[in-house]
Each structure stands twice: as C-alpha cells, then as structure tokens.
Design an enzyme around this catalytic site. Structure first.
Site, PDB file in Angstrom:
ATOM      1  CB  ALA A  68      -6.176 -66.920  -6.188  1.00 36.73           C
ATOM      2  N   GLY A 112      -9.557 -68.125  -9.598  1.00 41.50           N
ATOM      3  CA  GLY A 112      -9.949 -66.749  -9.338  1.00 41.50           C
ATOM      4  C   GLY A 112     -10.114 -65.938 -10.606  1.00 41.50           C
ATOM      5  CD  GLU A 115     -13.709 -68.191  -7.804  1.00 45.16           C
ATOM      6  OE1 GLU A 115     -14.487 -68.573  -6.907  1.00 45.16           O
ATOM      7  OE2 GLU A 115     -12.477 -68.111  -7.639  1.00 45.16           O
ATOM      8  CD  GLU A 135     -10.772 -72.742  -7.731  1.00 52.40           C
ATOM      9  OE1 GLU A 135     -10.920 -71.524  -7.884  1.00 52.40           O
ATOM     10  OE2 GLU A 135     -11.331 -73.608  -8.456  1.00 52.40           O
TER      11      GLU A 135
END
Length: 261
Positions: A68, A112, A115, A135
C-alpha cells in the site's frame, strides 16, 4: 474510459476477457486511494457488461504491487482511517464481484499487493514472483484481509511466520503452500493468464458464477451446508439453456456455444 493508475484493455486473443494492469511504475504499483477507486470503477462497469466474462489483474515485470502507499497513510490519524473506512470499500467491491478474477503476479506482491492477489479467485505466478506481508516492519499489520486469507490459504504456521518475521515467499514455496495455482515463465505470464481467462470466458457464465459462489462458500460454512447448497445450485442449472447446449454438444461431439441463458 481512461484511468490515471490503471491500463485497461480487451485483448483480441481472449474474447470476453478484460485485462487490467496496475500502472504506478514510479511507486512499484503501490496501492493508493486513487488506484483502488479506479479498480472499483472497472469492476462496476464489468459487472453489468455481459460481454465481460472474466478479468485478469496484473502489474509489471518488477512488481504486481509492492504494498500500500505508505506516503499516503503515514500521517493519518485513527479517526481519519476509521471515518474513511480505509481499504474497506475497495476490498468489499472485489469480494462481491460475481465474475472470475485471475491475478497474474510477477515480481513483488507485498502487503496490500499480496492481499489484492488473494482477493482474486486464483493466482498465476511468474517464476520471479515474491509474496509477503511485511507490515510488521512498519509497526502495523495487514489491513485488507491478509491475516485471514493467508492463514486460510497456507495454514497457521506459515502465515504466522510470514506475518511476524516479515519474510517473503518465492513462487516455488507459494505453489507448494497452496497460495498460487501454477507457476509459468515470466515472459509468458500474461499470455498464460489470458489463455486461462479465455477458457473461463468460453464457459456458461451462469455455471461459472455458481461454481465461484460455491467455492467461496466453502470457507464460510460447514461441509453439510455447503454440499446442500451445491446440490441445489446443481439442480438449478438444469433450468437454463446452457445446460441443454453443453450436454447436447458433448453427446454430438462438438464445441458448445454458451449464451448465458
């Protein structure tokens, strides 16, 4: 329609397929709000377009999506993240999308990006693919379902290892663990993904959607309930013209022509 963070095309060699390329090369395709909003818009358009029967999402040779966008998030407060339901709308849109979505992953699929790949129905990986949920190195945790989907796909021990150490999983390990469906040469990745998508697009869209719905349900319900749901939907397919066409074509030794009716 043109997009700022995506390249969207309908490849001639794959009728019924939409190819979506994440296109933020300056940030290794990191997921920001704009990209996720545009991806949701693509899904909205594809959902109601009977000419679209399957989607392929890919990135670049270097990165599917390297995470992300940390710069966008770093200064946000809890109140801002909660009020915006950050990541929520986009992930729910992909979860609720009824048509099949294939992730074609080369290079980094981290945070992300990993994911997003897991939100797709299955992953085809290049030999260069690397998956991870790092993360923890930023003092946070996954926020688009990573703790839940990775655990369901590869098991508690391997998921815990990756979440707590931040280590990456290469394509070979990802295939062994069940995270990806197959590995292909990097220079054939998009070609192989489009080939798989074209095969899906040639099937009855009604049967495809029902198969997808039931496989997803297997993670959410008991075996007995899932089998009962499967049997009822199996029976229901006999109400459609596509079932008659498919079985007639088999008996007549010809290729079926499915119409979605």
């Amino acid at each position: 329609m043109s997009y700022e963070t995506l390249l969207v095309e309908t490849p001639e060699q794959a009728p019924g397929v939409t190819l979506v390329r994440l296109n933020r090369p300056e940030a290794l395709n990191a997921l920001n709000s704009r990209l996720l909003q545009e991806l949701a818009a693509v899904l909205d358009a594809a959902e109601t377009d009977d000419g679209v029967r399957c989607l392929v999402i890919t990135g670049s040779e270097k990165a599917f999506a390297a995470g992300a966008d940390i710069k966008e998030m770093s200064d946000k407060t809890y109140a801002e993240m909660f009020k915006a339901d950050f990541f929520g709308a986009a992930s729910r849109r992909l979860e609720q999308f009824r048509k099949p979505v294939i992730a074609a992953v080369a290079g980094y699929a981290l945070g992300g990006g990993c994911e997003l790949a897991m939100l797709c129905d299955f992953i085809i990986a290049a030999e260069t693919a690397k998956f991870g949920q790092p993360e923890i190195n930023l003092g946070v945790m996954p926020g688009i379902g990573g703790t839940q989907r990775l655990t369901r796909l590869v098991g508690k021990s391997k998921a815990m290892d990756m979440m707590l150490t931040g280590r990456m999983m290469d394509a070979a390990e990802a295939e062994r663990a069940g995270l990806v469906s197959r590995i292909v040469p990097a220079d054939k990745l998009v070609e192989e993904a489009l080939s798989a998508a074209a095969k899906i697009a040639a099937q009855s869209p009604l049967a495809v959607m029902m198969n997808k719905e039931l496989v997803d349900a297997a993670y959410e319900t008991t075996l007995a309930t899932g089998v009962a749901m499967e049997r009822r939907l199996f029976h229901s397919l006999f109400a459609f013209e596509d079932q008659k066409e498919g079985m007639a074509a088999f008996v007549e030794k010809r290729k079926p022509q499915f119409t979605g009716r």
